[in-house]
Design an enzyme around this catalytic site. Structure first.
Site, PDB file in Angstrom:
ATOM      1  N   SER A   1       5.945  -7.404   2.964  1.00 12.40           N
ATOM      2  CA  SER A   1       6.879  -7.657   4.062  1.00 12.40           C
ATOM      3  C   SER A   1       7.611  -8.995   3.889  1.00 12.40           C
ATOM      4  CB  SER A   1       6.110  -7.670   5.379  1.00 12.40           C
ATOM      5  OG  SER A   1       5.147  -8.700   5.349  1.00 12.40           O
TER       6      SER A   1
ATOM      7  N   CYS B   1       9.974   1.397   1.334  1.00  9.55           N
ATOM      8  CA  CYS B   1      10.871   0.238   1.454  1.00  9.55           C
ATOM      9  C   CYS B   1      12.317   0.703   1.455  1.00  9.55           C
ATOM     10  CB  CYS B   1      10.611  -0.746   0.320  1.00  9.55           C
ATOM     11  SG  CYS B   1      10.685   0.009  -1.306  1.00  9.55           S
TER      12      CYS B   1
ATOM     13  N   GLN C   1       7.459   5.545   5.481  1.00  6.57           N
ATOM     14  CA  GLN C   1       6.851   4.271   5.078  1.00  6.57           C
ATOM     15  C   GLN C   1       7.255   3.912   3.642  1.00  6.57           C
ATOM     16  OE1 GLN C   1       2.684   4.187   7.364  1.00  6.57           O
ATOM     17  NE2 GLN C   1       2.976   6.098   6.292  1.00  6.57           N
TER      18      GLN C   1
ATOM     19  N   THR D   1       5.374 -12.083   5.032  1.00  6.40           N
ATOM     20  CA  THR D   1       4.395 -12.563   4.052  1.00  6.40           C
ATOM     21  C   THR D   1       5.109 -13.175   2.844  1.00  6.40           C
ATOM     22  OG1 THR D   1       3.010 -10.705   4.720  1.00  6.40           O
ATOM     23  CG2 THR D   1       2.297 -11.927   2.803  1.00  6.40           C
ATOM     24  N   GLY D   2       6.191 -12.527   2.417  1.00  3.89           N
ATOM     25  CA  GLY D   2       6.948 -13.040   1.266  1.00  3.89           C
ATOM     26  C   GLY D   2       7.423 -14.464   1.506  1.00  3.89           C
TER      27      GLY D   2
ATOM     28  N   PRO E   1       1.375   2.460  -3.938  1.00  2.00           N
ATOM     29  CA  PRO E   1       0.616   1.495  -4.752  1.00  2.00           C
ATOM     30  C   PRO E   1       0.788   1.694  -6.252  1.00  2.00           C
ATOM     31  CG  PRO E   1      -0.855   3.003  -3.589  1.00  2.00           C
ATOM     32  CD  PRO E   1       0.517   3.245  -3.055  1.00  2.00           C
TER      33      PRO E   1
ATOM     34  N   GLU F   1       9.617  -8.630  -3.628  1.00  2.00           N
ATOM     35  CA  GLU F   1      10.239  -7.340  -3.311  1.00  2.00           C
ATOM     36  C   GLU F   1       9.823  -7.012  -1.887  1.00  2.00           C
ATOM     37  OE1 GLU F   1      11.017  -5.581  -7.607  1.00  2.00           O
ATOM     38  OE2 GLU F   1       9.754  -4.362  -6.324  1.00  2.00           O
ATOM     39  N   LEU F   2      10.782  -7.112  -0.983  1.00 10.33           N
ATOM     40  CA  LEU F   2      10.435  -7.109   0.443  1.00 10.33           C
ATOM     41  C   LEU F   2      11.007  -5.879   1.149  1.00 10.33           C
ATOM     42  CD1 LEU F   2      11.063 -10.937   0.949  1.00 10.33           C
ATOM     43  CD2 LEU F   2       8.974  -9.788   0.203  1.00 10.33           C
TER      44      LEU F   2
ATOM     45  N   TRP G   1       0.808  -1.224   0.000  1.00  9.84           N
ATOM     46  CA  TRP G   1       0.000   0.000   0.000  1.00  9.84           C
ATOM     47  C   TRP G   1       0.844   1.279   0.000  1.00  9.84           C
ATOM     48  CZ3 TRP G   1       1.957   2.517   4.066  1.00  9.84           C
ATOM     49  CH2 TRP G   1       2.517   1.744   5.091  1.00  9.84           C
ATOM     50  N   ASN G   2       2.148   1.175   0.283  1.00 11.41           N
ATOM     51  CA  ASN G   2       2.892   2.405   0.594  1.00 11.41           C
ATOM     52  C   ASN G   2       3.155   3.276  -0.631  1.00 11.41           C
ATOM     53  OD1 ASN G   2       4.702   0.425  -0.313  1.00 11.41           O
ATOM     54  ND2 ASN G   2       6.404   1.404   0.741  1.00 11.41           N
TER      55      ASN G   2
HETATM   56  P1  NAD Z   1       2.234  -7.083   3.722  1.00 15.16           P
HETATM   57  O1  NAD Z   1       3.205  -8.210   3.598  1.00 15.16           O
HETATM   58  O2  NAD Z   1       1.462  -6.977   4.990  1.00 15.16           O
HETATM   59  O3  NAD Z   1       1.128  -7.178   2.582  1.00 15.16           O
HETATM   60  C1  NAD Z   1       1.484  -7.148   1.198  1.00 15.16           C
HETATM   61  C2  NAD Z   1       0.371  -7.784   0.390  1.00 15.16           C
HETATM   62  O4  NAD Z   1       0.293  -9.183   0.699  1.00 15.16           O
HETATM   63  C3  NAD Z   1      -1.018  -7.218   0.659  1.00 15.16           C
HETATM   64  O5  NAD Z   1      -1.709  -7.127  -0.553  1.00 15.16           O
HETATM   65  C4  NAD Z   1      -1.641  -8.280   1.582  1.00 15.16           C
HETATM   66  O6  NAD Z   1      -3.045  -8.318   1.526  1.00 15.16           O
HETATM   67  C5  NAD Z   1      -1.046  -9.547   1.004  1.00 15.16           C
HETATM   68  N1  NAD Z   1      -0.980 -10.695   1.912  1.00 15.16           N
HETATM   69  C6  NAD Z   1      -0.921 -10.711   3.272  1.00 15.16           C
HETATM   70  N2  NAD Z   1      -0.827 -11.994   3.727  1.00 15.16           N
HETATM   71  C7  NAD Z   1      -0.826 -12.794   2.628  1.00 15.16           C
HETATM   72  C8  NAD Z   1      -0.720 -14.214   2.437  1.00 15.16           C
HETATM   73  N3  NAD Z   1      -0.614 -15.064   3.460  1.00 15.16           N
HETATM   74  N4  NAD Z   1      -0.717 -14.688   1.161  1.00 15.16           N
HETATM   75  C9  NAD Z   1      -0.807 -13.849   0.100  1.00 15.16           C
HETATM   76  N5  NAD Z   1      -0.902 -12.500   0.226  1.00 15.16           N
HETATM   77  C10 NAD Z   1      -0.910 -11.981   1.472  1.00 15.16           C
HETATM   78  O7  NAD Z   1       3.041  -5.744   3.420  1.00 15.16           O
HETATM   79  P2  NAD Z   1       2.522  -4.230   3.397  1.00 15.16           P
HETATM   80  O8  NAD Z   1       2.262  -3.778   4.801  1.00 15.16           O
HETATM   81  O9  NAD Z   1       1.444  -4.070   2.392  1.00 15.16           O
HETATM   82  O10 NAD Z   1       3.793  -3.465   2.826  1.00 15.16           O
HETATM   83  C11 NAD Z   1       4.857  -3.054   3.635  1.00 15.16           C
HETATM   84  C12 NAD Z   1       6.086  -3.890   3.365  1.00 15.16           C
HETATM   85  O11 NAD Z   1       6.355  -3.908   1.964  1.00 15.16           O
HETATM   86  C13 NAD Z   1       7.326  -3.326   4.012  1.00 15.16           C
HETATM   87  O12 NAD Z   1       8.080  -4.378   4.566  1.00 15.16           O
HETATM   88  C14 NAD Z   1       8.063  -2.689   2.837  1.00 15.16           C
HETATM   89  O13 NAD Z   1       9.445  -2.551   3.034  1.00 15.16           O
HETATM   90  C15 NAD Z   1       7.722  -3.609   1.726  1.00 15.16           C
HETATM   91  N6  NAD Z   1       7.875  -2.969   0.421  1.00 15.16           N
HETATM   92  C16 NAD Z   1       8.896  -3.373  -0.385  1.00 15.16           C
HETATM   93  C17 NAD Z   1       9.092  -2.765  -1.616  1.00 15.16           C
HETATM   94  C18 NAD Z   1      10.227  -3.158  -2.514  1.00 15.16           C
HETATM   95  O14 NAD Z   1      10.240  -2.715  -3.643  1.00 15.16           O
HETATM   96  N7  NAD Z   1      11.186  -3.946  -2.074  1.00 15.16           N
HETATM   97  C19 NAD Z   1       8.227  -1.749  -2.024  1.00 15.16           C
HETATM   98  C20 NAD Z   1       7.194  -1.368  -1.188  1.00 15.16           C
HETATM   99  C21 NAD Z   1       7.029  -1.999   0.040  1.00 15.16           C
END
Ligand code: NAD
Length: 456
Positions: free
Chosen positions: A207, A262, A260, A210-211, A134, A228-229, A131-132
């Protein structure tokens, strides 16, 4: 599913979420849609993306307001994100034909042998998004994926659903069929249902926790997975810099998007000889940040999008204080409606503290003094993450030497918190696997097919 404005706590929309049965039906529709989409000439697919770009321009301010209302991002930063998105789309429009064209890699006239590579679309992909940013993290996937001939099941974060639905509407209006770009609405359970479909690729931004779950689920099916975490991105400030300018640039890198991001700066190491001067310039900068109504054009610090993040930030503050860190400004949740946390700066920190090891994803930072470059490199590498890292110095050779030793996907000299569509965006360790952006990030949505052609 209720959509809540994180700045006020008000419910702003109520939306029907997908369930396992509707996700399955959407997958089946996308499978059929992809077969037709792959036969559409690439020029026509590019035209659709160009029309999508026109729609973003036409709806720019309304889209920014929607984004701000559901994630609490300051309106100027929402507008900046949309402007940046246009640049990314321009890159994909300009580079995709070249990146995806058939290559002749060998020709042996005597043997009548010709060797070629074509780039076949993967098929149906799941695009599970954060969401940060989108618009950024979504478009890094769905734009090149659609251009390459894939169908996309796009699950926006539950905290950026309205933006996700706007994206879908604009793509459909631009001529991308409804069964080729298919929004999937819901929370983690919906994401998990999507990841269980027999898709040809899962492209996830979010995150580490989740990844890791998604990678484990996909591994048995041998599905391509890109993750991408998160990050714990460090910056090292050498003693030869313009202290005030470096402090201003790094404060922006740490607090933009209310921390907020990454690739937000999450740890700062400063050469001990300029530590005090840097800290006072940095704190002055942070105290100048205006926090308030995200719809106000002059606001710089917005709301914390996810309420549970407030607890994580409180815990990091308490842990740092307990272990001897000194709080220079901020440190508390702001009482009242919505989710707000003061911009926070600590000194006298070390790596025993969660603040210096775990992703904060909020407006909070620790600054640590270091004796020399070697100590700085050791500390920068003392992390499970490896998304970005920066060094500030006037000495180009010194910067190359330091950044060459840092384990991270992107490195910055005299800049930070920066993404370029021309460069690959990738992480090391817990920051992920695979990449987006650059020509590699176009080919990532294809399967290279090897052609061995012997003419009679
Ligand atoms: P999140 O892991 O909570 O959720 C990400 C997505 O995964 C959402 O759409 C969520 O609904 C979905 N999700 C949650 N549980 C799931 C599951 N078990 N199976 C499948 N999908 C599931 O992360 P967030 O809070 O949306 O984003 C913040 C994180 O993203 C931070 O750690 C940030 O660093 C990272 N981020 C990384 C990048 C990058 O390019 N590396 C870019 C933006 C954000």
């Amino acid at each position: 599913m209720k959509i809540v404005n994180p700045a006020t706590g008000a419910v702003i929309a109520d939306i029907a979420a997908d369930n396992a049965a509707t996700v399955k039906r959407k997958y089946e529709a996308a499978r059929a849609g992809q077969r037709r989409w792959a036969k559409v000439p690439i020029g026509k697919r590019l035209d659709a993306i160009a029309r999508f770009r026109e729609r973003i321009v036409a709806m720019h301010d309304a889209l920014a307001r929607t984004l701000t209302s559901e994630v609490g991002k300051p309106i100027r930063q929402s507008k900046n994100e949309l402007n940046g998105l246009l640049g990314r789309i321009d890159f994909f429009l300009a580079e995709s034909l070249r990146a995806l064209r058939e290559q002749r890699v060998h020709a042996d006239v005597k043997q009548h042998m010709d060797e070629r590579i074509t780039h076949e679309p993967l098929g149906v992909i799941a695009n599970i998004s954060a969401w940060n940013y989108p618009y950024f993290v979504g478009s890094n996937v769905f734009v090149p994926a659609l251009i390459a001939g894939n169908a996309v099941l796009y699950k926006p974060s539950e905290f950026a659903t309205l933006t996700g639905l706007s994206i879908a509407e604009m793509l459909h209006d631009a001529g991308v069929p409804r069964d080729v770009f298919v929004p999937v609405v819901g929370n983690g359970a919906t994401g998990a249902a999507l990841a269980r479909q027999p898709v040809d690729g899962v492209f996830f931004t979010g995150s580490y926790a989740t990844g890791a779950r998604i990678a484990a689920a996909a591994s048995r099916r041998m599905t391509k997975v890109q993750l991408e975490l998160g990050g714990k991105d460090p910056v090292y400030v050498c003693e030869d810099v313009d202290v005030k300018a470096a402090a201003a640039g790094i404060a922006d890198g740490a607090f933009y998007n209310t921390g907020q991001s990454c690739c937000a700066v999450e740890r700062i190491y400063v050469h001990e000889s300029i530590h005090d001067a840097f800290v006072s310039a940095f704190v002055a900068e942070v105290k100048g940040f205006k926090m308030g109504d995200p719809m106000d054009e002059s606001t710089y610090i917005g709301a914390i999008t996810r309420r549970p993040q407030l607890d994580l930030l409180k815990k990091q503050v308490a842990d740092a204080k307990k272990k001897g860190a000194k709080l220079l400004t901020g440190g508390s949740v702001v009482r009242g409606k919505g989710n707000w946390f003061e911009p926070t700066v600590f000194v006298d920190v070390d790596h025993s503290m969660a603040l210096m090891k775990d992703e904060s994803f909020g407006p909070i930072i620790g600054i640590e003094a270091v004796a020399d470059d070697e100590a700085a490199v050791d500390l920068m590498n003392d992390t499970d993450y490896g998304l970005t890292a920066g060094v500030y110095t006037t000495d180009a050779k010194r910067a190359r030497r330091i950044l060459g030793q840092v384990r991270s996907g992107s490195v910055y000299w005299n800049c930070c918190d920066r993404v370029s569509p021309r460069l690959p965006w990738s992480g090391v360790g817990h920051s992920g696997i695979g990449l987006t952006l650059s020509t590699y990030g176009i080919q990532a949505f294809t399967r290279p097919k090897a052609w061995h052609l012997r003419s009679p």
